[in-house]
Design an enzyme around this catalytic site. Structure first.
Site, mmCIF file in Angstrom:
data_model
loop_
_atom_site.group_PDB
_atom_site.id
_atom_site.type_symbol
_atom_site.label_atom_id
_atom_site.label_comp_id
_atom_site.label_asym_id
_atom_site.label_seq_id
_atom_site.Cartn_x
_atom_site.Cartn_y
_atom_site.Cartn_z
ATOM 1 N N HIS A 143 0.873 -1.255 -0.157
ATOM 2 C CA HIS A 143 -0.041 0.135 -0.107
ATOM 3 C C HIS A 143 0.742 1.185 -0.032
ATOM 4 O O HIS A 143 0.437 2.244 -0.339
ATOM 5 C CB HIS A 143 -0.993 -0.061 1.453
ATOM 6 N N ASP A 180 -3.073 -10.521 -2.180
ATOM 7 C CA ASP A 180 -3.809 -9.906 -0.738
ATOM 8 C C ASP A 180 -5.144 -9.627 -0.706
ATOM 9 O O ASP A 180 -5.529 -9.250 -2.095
ATOM 10 C CB ASP A 180 -2.754 -8.579 -0.534
ATOM 11 N N HIS A 182 -6.525 -6.997 -0.228
ATOM 12 C CA HIS A 182 -6.697 -5.629 -0.310
ATOM 13 C C HIS A 182 -6.047 -5.212 -1.516
ATOM 14 O O HIS A 182 -5.075 -5.935 -1.772
ATOM 15 C CB HIS A 182 -6.054 -4.720 0.958
ATOM 16 N N ASP A 268 -4.568 -12.554 3.858
ATOM 17 C CA ASP A 268 -5.851 -12.015 4.522
ATOM 18 C C ASP A 268 -7.235 -12.402 3.777
ATOM 19 O O ASP A 268 -8.099 -11.936 4.086
ATOM 20 C CB ASP A 268 -5.471 -10.525 4.998
#
Length: 370
Positions: A143, A180, A182, A268
């Site tokens: 990120h 991931d 996200h 995740d």
């Protein structure tokens, strides 16, 4: 050549997002306490390493550490102003340089260790020392923007490793697959106008960054067509992700024909993770790893590096990481996931799966994959 390297450093488990041990601020030589506040605690990552050792898998992979990334390495991605402010806050009491990415005293030094693990994993694969490698990085990196931290990520680990690799090795085309839960917004933005790095992110739609799916964002200028987002509907499980790998992601890797594949390995997406709402199980990560290994064998002489990102369930993340490393090593070690039957029984039913497959088919048509 050792088949699989695994890079880790005890100090990365001491990274803290800002808590106290009794009334003593975390940082320096004060380790985060057990049961630390927040999602990004050391437990899930440390327990991957513990399970690898307890299961005997450490007899079949080469567990190493690596030097911290040098300032010159960081400057390949991050501007001096960002690094200077990061260092200043780190020397004092810690702080915040972006969105949802606080750190304690000494956070800069730990982040450079994390980036150094990613550099070492990619380097070992490209110099032929290992066929594949896993870097257990913490803090994560996908990120992080060039000039702003975000979402627990303080340095852009994979982009830094790529730029170092391009300087050291004859590598023209790098494919980054981010699974991931996200979206990998930092890696995407850093390479958004470049064709020498393909960025592919499969993620839960509208999770983080919020209200973002990304399927229409394909890159700009020289990078047009070299960025791909595969947003998955909330509640997608094993079968939908494997279908997306077969229908969209592997064909995109084959079309690009990279010199090395790097996986941003966030865990995740697992069924009990507190920061995701997908339904993946340990076997999902095992099979996705197998598929990427096969693609790497066909496209780039097996050159594959995995760099750890998210994953916040202390109980279940270790089984997902173990499955990946069992597959990477081909060791024959097999830890039985004690919840696998229970979690498979909770997978989407036939009507939901039909919808999810149609969703993926629509994305494949959108990307011109017949």
């Amino acid at each position: 050549m050792t088949e699989t390297h695994f890079y880790t450093d005890e100090r990365t488990f001491w990274h803290s997002t800002g808590v106290q041990a009794l009334n003593i601020p975390i940082g320096g030589w004060v380790e985060p306490p057990t049961g630390s506040f927040g999602a990004d605690t050391p437990g899930a990552k440390r327990r991957i390493l513990n399970l690898i050792r307890a299961s005997g898998l450490d007899q079949y992979i080469d567990i190493r550490s690596a030097p911290a990334a040098m300032r010159g390495d960081l400057l390949k991605i991050h501007p001096p102003k960002y690094l200077n402010e990061f260092e200043r806050l780190s020397r004092e009491a810690g702080g915040e340089l972006g969105v949802y990415a606080p750190f304690s005293k000494g956070g800069f030094e730990i982040a450079t260790l994390s980036a150094g693990l990613a550099i070492a994993a990619v380097d070992a694969v490209l110099n032929g020392e290992a066929k594949n490698a896993y870097a257990l990085c913490r803090p994560a990196g996908h990120h992080c923007l060039a000039d702003q931290s975000m979402g627990f990520c303080l340095l852009a680990n994979i982009p830094i490793a790529i730029e170092v690799a391009k300087n050291r090795h004859s590598v023209d085309r790098v494919a980054v697959l981010d699974w991931d839960v996200h979206q990998g917004n930092g890696t995407q933005k850093i390479f958004y106008d470049r064709s020498d790095v393909l960025t592919v992110s499969i993620h839960q739609e509208n999770n983080f960054p919020g209200n973002y799916t990304g399927e229409h964002d394909r890159g700009i200028d020289d990078g047009e067509g070299f960025n791909l987002n595969v947003p998955m509907p909330t509640g997608s499980g094993h079968e939908a992700y494997i279908y997306a790998m077969k229908r969209v992601i592997i064909p995109m890797l084959e079309r690009y024909d990279p010199d090395i594949i790097i996986v941003a390995s966030g865990l995740d997406g697992n069924i009990v993770d507190p920061l995701g709402k997908q339904l993946l199980v340990s076997e999902s990560f095992r099979l996705m790893t197998r598929m990427v290994m096969t693609a790497a064998d066909q496209l780039c002489s097996g050159r594959l590096a995995m760099v750890h990102e998210g994953g916040y369930s202390e109980a279940y993340v270790p089984f997902c990481g173990q499955a990946i490393c069992e597959e990477l090593s081909g060791s024959g070690v097999l830890v039985v996931d004690p919840q696998i039957d229970h979690y498979l029984a909770k997978q989407p039913g036939a009507r939901s799966l039909q919808f999810q497959r149609q969703w993926v088919d629509d994305l494949a048509d959108h990307f011109g994959l017949t």
